[in-house]
Design a protein around this motif. Structure first.
Motif, mmCIF file in Angstrom:
data_model
loop_
_atom_site.group_PDB
_atom_site.id
_atom_site.type_symbol
_atom_site.label_atom_id
_atom_site.label_comp_id
_atom_site.label_asym_id
_atom_site.label_seq_id
_atom_site.Cartn_x
_atom_site.Cartn_y
_atom_site.Cartn_z
ATOM 1 N N PHE A 45 68.945 22.381 -53.446
ATOM 2 C CA PHE A 45 70.306 21.955 -53.173
ATOM 3 C C PHE A 45 70.256 20.555 -52.586
ATOM 4 O O PHE A 45 69.723 20.352 -51.495
ATOM 5 N N PRO A 46 70.803 19.556 -53.307
ATOM 6 C CA PRO A 46 70.592 18.159 -52.913
ATOM 7 C C PRO A 46 71.233 17.797 -51.575
ATOM 8 O O PRO A 46 70.791 16.852 -50.933
ATOM 9 N N HIS A 47 72.267 18.533 -51.161
ATOM 10 C CA HIS A 47 72.946 18.166 -49.925
ATOM 11 C C HIS A 47 72.339 18.858 -48.705
ATOM 12 O O HIS A 47 72.800 18.658 -47.594
ATOM 13 N N LEU A 48 71.305 19.664 -48.920
ATOM 14 C CA LEU A 48 70.650 20.340 -47.799
ATOM 15 C C LEU A 48 69.251 19.763 -47.593
ATOM 16 O O LEU A 48 68.616 19.306 -48.535
ATOM 17 N N GLU B 252 66.649 23.552 -44.621
ATOM 18 C CA GLU B 252 67.874 24.279 -44.953
ATOM 19 C C GLU B 252 67.757 24.941 -46.315
ATOM 20 O O GLU B 252 68.257 26.043 -46.536
ATOM 21 N N LEU C 90 72.615 25.197 -60.143
ATOM 22 C CA LEU C 90 72.397 25.387 -58.712
ATOM 23 C C LEU C 90 73.074 26.658 -58.223
ATOM 24 O O LEU C 90 72.550 27.350 -57.354
ATOM 25 N N VAL D 80 77.527 25.470 -52.616
ATOM 26 C CA VAL D 80 76.691 24.586 -53.419
ATOM 27 C C VAL D 80 77.499 23.584 -54.231
ATOM 28 O O VAL D 80 77.295 22.374 -54.122
ATOM 29 N N PRO E 35 80.624 20.889 -52.224
ATOM 30 C CA PRO E 35 80.232 19.614 -51.600
ATOM 31 C C PRO E 35 79.866 18.542 -52.624
ATOM 32 O O PRO E 35 80.128 17.368 -52.416
ATOM 33 N N LEU E 36 79.274 18.973 -53.756
ATOM 34 C CA LEU E 36 78.886 18.003 -54.773
ATOM 35 C C LEU E 36 80.095 17.548 -55.588
ATOM 36 O O LEU E 36 80.084 16.491 -56.206
ATOM 37 N N ILE F 148 78.310 19.143 -44.134
ATOM 38 C CA ILE F 148 76.887 18.848 -44.004
ATOM 39 C C ILE F 148 76.376 19.197 -42.613
ATOM 40 O O ILE F 148 75.316 19.781 -42.452
ATOM 41 N N GLU G 299 75.865 22.730 -42.184
ATOM 42 C CA GLU G 299 74.650 23.161 -42.871
ATOM 43 C C GLU G 299 73.416 22.801 -42.054
ATOM 44 O O GLU G 299 72.415 23.495 -42.079
#
Lengths: 334, 269
Positions: free
Chosen positions: A86-89, A93, B163, B181, B184-185, B265, B268
């Motif tokens: 997951f690119p945003h984690l 994470e 994803l 997942v 956010p993208l 973010i 997370e």
């Protein structure tokens, strides 16, 4: 956990990809699915994990049917070739993600993630984002993340094919180590036969949505059931001949063999041939391979070519004559 | 070679800046001009008449502006939500009639708005939606949907569902996998889609006038008569208000989404 597939068929948009697959994987075993691209091996993994529905048959995990259980409850984790971090984690994470899904509080799952990252030799990279990591590091994170889920069964979909050669060996070693340590039933999809032979307890060769043969690596390499399986592991040569009274006769040579009388094809790998001084064959080509020399001989009488291995210090020249003898217990009739 | 390249790029940049900023500058000058007649290069005398009339007691412009912004924000939010769902359907799933839906989604661009406005008007009169705010909002949403759907379809397609599938095999429920997942993208796409829908709605004159029957007053409805009326000073003052308010709204949308992203973010992390 023990996985059992019975009569599994899968169709994608009207086209049948898998044809009644039967497969059993025992607890803690490492099984490789081998086959050309497009033979349905990745489809089989997706079916096991529940991403793709199957039209017939049943999947049982440890004795209970899981056909109706959705992917997120099935506990079969896939590590994909493209890693899918997951690119945003951050790395930690990502690894902690399955634990977070199980309701573990943040502090604890980050802690476990940190330990797992250490285990895959990425200690201290907890806060790194996937985009700032190399391909090999990303693959390790993906592996650690799958381990964190404590899956009933671990499915690896060509996880090393995107890596370069040295890294691939490293990763193979790591995967085998982790498999030993966590005793997780694992299925690896690959089209690298060396990888499959080296890593697995059991091999399954697939072609066009069917299982051709399964068995131990040794069984499949030395005693393939069909020409297709033999060809898959490479370097096999096929000579037609006939079997009578315990002797197999073909244009090149005769040898003793135990089989019912009839017409056969002899599957001969280079290691099953012995080159001795004498007449009958002419050396026509050599290729230096480091630990051995690959030599192509032509049979003078029939014109049939045969590939043998010569020791690296051999000084036979192209044009030289030799005699070639089969090593009976390494030849197989199909 | 590199120098020449940079030179051309700089020239282009300057051209674009002039093309965007010069008209704005003219509007600003006009808003404060007393008289600006041929052949004078600069206005002869400045005055605050435009601004005074714009914010004068009888003009009620601030009320209209606020309700316009509220109306257009509603359009932007609803059109983006529908856009996200439609985009998801057409880019991740195969179903019967998918091409028809994709074609249908660009119809409001292909068919001239005057034509489909008449059709909508007839239907709305039958259903009692004419002359209402709800009717205007629905019409604006129809105009904005082609843009939001196609902006978001592109983004959704590029994110894909790989994803989400990975999240699901790791134990995440399908709905949660979207919010954790994909969402956010998707945020940058949602931002562009909202801004697009907002400006389409905010600048709609004819449709608002027709469907709203003159009862639903938006800034565009009030502004256009001044522009065609010939009082350039007042028209420019309105135009200036239009531009400034839009830019402010864009900045606010951008900030909200940025804060939102950071929140996600941080949660997370």
């Amino acid at each position: 956990m023990k996985l059992c597939l019975e009569n599994i068929s899968v169709s994608i948009s009207g086209k049948q990809i898998l044809h009644s697959i039967n497969l059993q994987v025992d607890e803690g075993k490492f099984v490789s699915l081998l086959g050309q691209s497009g033979c349905g091996k990745s489809t089989l993994l997706k079916t096991i994990s529940g991403i793709l529905p199957h039209s017939t048959g049943t999947i049982t995990l440890n004795g209970s049917k899981v056909d109706k259980i959705p992917p997120h409850k099935r506990g079969a984790v896939i590590v994909f070739q493209d890693m899918r971090l997951f690119p945003h984690l951050t790395a930690a994470e990502n690894v902690g993600f399955p634990l977070r899904m199980q309701g573990m509080p943040q502090r604890e799952y980050l802690c476990v993630a940190s330990e797992l990252l250490e285990r895959v030799q990425l200690g201290g990279l907890d806060r790194r984002k996937p985009n700032d990591m190399s391909g090999g590091q990303q693959q390790r994170v993906a592996l650690a993340r799958a381990l964190a889920a404590k899956p009933a069964i671990m499915l690896l979909d060509e996880p090393f094919s995107g890596l370069d050669e040295n890294l691939r060996d490293d990763m193979r070693r790591l995967v085998l180590e982790l498999h030993k340590e966590f005793r997780m039933t694992t299925i690896l999809v690959t089209h690298d036969k060396r990888e499959a032979l080296a890593m697995s307890d059991q091999l399954v060769v697939m072609s066009e949505g069917r299982i051709l043969q399964m068995g131990t690596p040794k069984q499949l390499y030395e005693a393939p059931d069909s020409r297709e399986v033999a060809e898959y592991f490479g370097e096999a040569q096929f000579i037609k001949g006939s079997q009578r009274d315990g002797v197999f006769r073909c244009p090149l040579f005769d040898f003793l063999y135990e089989a019912a009388d009839g017409e056969y094809v002899a599957m001969i790998r280079p290691y099953a041939l012995e080159v001795v001084t004498g007449e009958g064959f002419t050396l026509v080509q050599t290729m230096y391979g480091g630990d051995s020399i690959e030599a192509v001989f032509r049979h003078q009488a029939s014109g049939i070519s045969l590939t043998c291995k010569l020791p690296p210090d051999s000084n036979m020249k192209v044009g030289a004559a030799a005699r070639i003898l089969p090593i009976e217990d390494k030849v197989r009739l199909i | 070679m590199g120098n020449r390249h940079a030179f051309i790029l700089r020239l282009l940049l300057i051209g674009i800046i002039i093309a965007i900023l010069l008209p704005l500058l003219v509007i600003v000058i006009w808003s404060f001009a007393k008289r600006w007649a041929w052949p004078n290069l600069l206005p002869t005398g400045l005055s605050l008449r435009g601004i005074e009339e714009l914010f004068g007691e009888h003009s009620n412009v601030l009320n209209i502006l606020t309700s316009s912004i509220a109306l257009s924000m509603t359009v932007a939010i609803v059109a983006t939500i529908i856009g996200v769902m439609t985009a998801r359907a057409v880019s991740l799933y195969d179903f019967y009639g998918k091409r028809l839906i994709l074609f249908g989604s660009i119809l409001p661009i292909i068919v001239p708005s005057t034509v489909f406005a008449m059709g909508i008007h007839v239907i709305f009169i039958k259903n009692g939606l004419n002359d209402t705010i709800a009717g205007v909002i629905i019409t604006h949403i129809i105009c904005a949907l082609p843009y939001t759907v196609h902006i978001l379809a592109g983004v959704t397609k590029s994110i894909g569902d790989d994803l989400e599938i990975q999240a699901q095999v790791l134990g995440c429920t399908p709905v949660r996998s979207f919010f954790i997942v994909t969402f956010p993208l998707l945020l940058p796409g949602i931002l562009s889609s909202m801004i697009m829908a907002y400006i389409i709605s905010f600048s709609q004159y004819f449709l608002t006038l027709l469907i709203g029957g003159g009862k639903v007053k938006t800034l565009s409805v009030v502004m256009v008569p001044f522009i065609s009326g010939g009082d350039r000073t007042l028209a420019s003052a309105y135009a200036l208000l239009f531009v400034i308010s839009s830019v402010c709204v864009f900045i606010v949308i951008d900030l909200i989404i940025r804060v939102f992203t950071r929140k996600v973010i941080e949660r997370e992390a």
